[in-house]
Design a protein around this motif. Structure first.
Motif, PDB file in Angstrom:
ATOM      1  N   GLU A   1       0.824  -1.210   0.000  1.00 23.89           N
ATOM      2  CA  GLU A   1       0.000   0.000   0.000  1.00 23.89           C
ATOM      3  C   GLU A   1       0.858   1.259   0.000  1.00 23.89           C
ATOM      4  O   GLU A   1       0.466   2.294  -0.526  1.00 23.89           O
ATOM      5  CB  GLU A   1      -0.925   0.008   1.221  1.00 23.89           C
ATOM      6  N   THR A   2       2.026   1.162   0.637  1.00 26.05           N
ATOM      7  CA  THR A   2       2.976   2.274   0.663  1.00 26.05           C
ATOM      8  C   THR A   2       4.361   1.733   0.322  1.00 26.05           C
ATOM      9  O   THR A   2       4.601   0.526   0.380  1.00 26.05           O
ATOM     10  CB  THR A   2       3.022   2.951   2.047  1.00 26.05           C
ATOM     11  N   SER A   3       5.274   2.621  -0.016  1.00 27.83           N
ATOM     12  CA  SER A   3       6.625   2.182  -0.387  1.00 27.83           C
ATOM     13  C   SER A   3       7.609   3.318  -0.140  1.00 27.83           C
ATOM     14  O   SER A   3       7.591   4.319  -0.851  1.00 27.83           O
ATOM     15  CB  SER A   3       6.663   1.758  -1.862  1.00 27.83           C
TER      16      SER A   3
ATOM     17  N   GLY B   1       0.093   6.431   1.799  1.00 25.74           N
ATOM     18  CA  GLY B   1      -1.129   5.813   1.313  1.00 25.74           C
ATOM     19  C   GLY B   1      -2.031   6.892   0.716  1.00 25.74           C
ATOM     20  O   GLY B   1      -1.771   8.090   0.855  1.00 25.74           O
TER      21      GLY B   1
ATOM     22  N   PRO C   1       2.818   0.542  -5.355  1.00 17.07           N
ATOM     23  CA  PRO C   1       1.398   0.317  -5.082  1.00 17.07           C
ATOM     24  C   PRO C   1       0.596   0.261  -6.382  1.00 17.07           C
ATOM     25  O   PRO C   1       0.801   1.090  -7.280  1.00 17.07           O
ATOM     26  CB  PRO C   1       1.011   1.539  -4.227  1.00 17.07           C
ATOM     27  N   THR C   2      -0.282  -0.699  -6.483  1.00 15.23           N
ATOM     28  CA  THR C   2      -0.997  -0.943  -7.736  1.00 15.23           C
ATOM     29  C   THR C   2      -1.712   0.296  -8.254  1.00 15.23           C
ATOM     30  O   THR C   2      -1.693   0.590  -9.453  1.00 15.23           O
ATOM     31  CB  THR C   2      -2.012  -2.090  -7.550  1.00 15.23           C
TER      32      THR C   2
END
Length: 340
Positions: free
Chosen positions: A6-8, A183, A119-120
């Motif tokens: 969800e986060t990176s 996010g 995140p997608t």
């Protein structure tokens, strides 16, 4: 297959680097315009143009191409090779930095994509940001081409388009970096979110107006404040044009509109400050104070730059202030959207 996060943090820091490079690109572009260097390279070679002249013969070939341009014929006739090299390096540096941004964006994007670290929800927007970067290269050449036939400067319309697109890319990079770190921001529906977005948009409009000032060298006339040579509406405001045409082509009108939009920004900042403080949230109170300080500094820089007839170093400080204010307004909008 592993689920994308969800986060990176790696993607966040990569986008921070990209954002810093875009800021540098804007400043180098400003210096290129203010030193009249933008027309020194008369050909667009996206790949081979990365290599500068490496011999006296190569320099002479580039100089001969420039000497065929209207800018040399009408404005810089008699320029020495050494003087040409000075303006050439500014333009070459601007284009080289653009190439580096493309490389620093594309290679990590592929690596992060393969490693499933993006995140997608961000993937299509990152591809869109890459496309905007490619478009910016085309717009840059489209701008330069406007100054190679029948005029000694680039079109102020194309300059404004080029700078505006740079700030669109910068704003998108900021937003995606915040999303990679925290996010997605939930969709704030309150009135304060609309005000923050409108304020960020107003800063963007002021940046675009500043591009017209730079494109017409309008900062080098009417170098008095608060009035324009003793008048509220300067002499020659319309210059025989319609109001709409004068808004983009009359130097007095362009400067007046940039001045008054600056005042509007200052007033809007005060209203937004009070609205942010009323929330009682510490983060938004800090944002309110930061906006007031940045706008105040930018107003002072703008006035001093004008009164000193836009010297290079002050003009670049003023442009740097615009970058800082735009980024902070974007950060404030993010914070408001989360809280509202």
């Amino acid at each position: 297959m592993a689920v994308a996060p969800e986060t990176s943090k790696p993607v966040f820091w990569w986008l921070v680097v990209i954002g810093a490079m875009v800021c540098a690109m804007i400043l180098v572009g400003g210096a290129t315009r203010l030193t009249d260097s933008g027309l020194s390279i008369t050909e667009w070679k996206p790949v081979t143009g990365a290599i500068p002249p490496l011999s006296l013969e190569a320099w002479q070939e580039e100089f001969d191409l420039y000497r065929a341009s209207p800018e040399y014929q009408l404005q810089n006739r008699g320029m020495s090779l050494a003087e040409f090299e000075f303006i050439y390096w500014w333009e070459w540096g601007h284009r080289f930095l653009g190439r580096m941004i493309g490389l620093v964006f594309f290679v990590p994007l592929v690596v992060f994509w393969i490693r499933n670290q993006i995140p997608t929800r961000m993937k299509p927007r990152l591809v869109g940001l890459l496309a905007l970067g490619g478009l910016q290269g085309f717009v840059g050449w489209w701008m330069v081409a406007s100054g190679l036939v029948d005029r000694v400067d680039v079109s102020q319309y194309r300059l404004a388009a080029h700078l505006s697109l740079a700030f669109v890319i910068l704003g998108a990079t900021l937003w995606l970096a915040l999303e990679a770190r925290n996010g997605p921001a939930r969709r704030g529906q309150g009135q304060l979110t609309k005000w923050a977005l409108a304020f960020w948009g107003l800063i963007f409009v002021q940046v675009a107006l500043g591009a017209f000032v730079a494109g017409l060298d309008a900062g080098r006339i009417f170098n008095t404040w608060p009035l324009m040579d003793g008048r509220l509406i300067p002499e020659g405001y319309l210059g025989g044009m319609s109001w709409f045409q004068a808004a983009f082509e009359s130097r007095p009108a362009v400067q007046l509109h940039h001045r008054w939009t600056g005042y509007l920004v200052a007033i809007a900042t005060l209203f937004l400050m009070f609205a942010l403080r009323r929330t009682g949230l510490p983060t938004l109170r800090k944002s309110a104070h930061g906006l007031v300080m940045l706008v105040g500094l930018q107003v002072v820089l703008g006035i001093v730059t004008l009164m000193l007839a836009a010297p290079l170093w002050l003009s670049l400080m003023h442009q740097g202030g615009a970058i800082a204010l735009f980024l902070f307004a974007g950060l404030t909008t993010w914070r408001v959207r989360i809280a509202d």
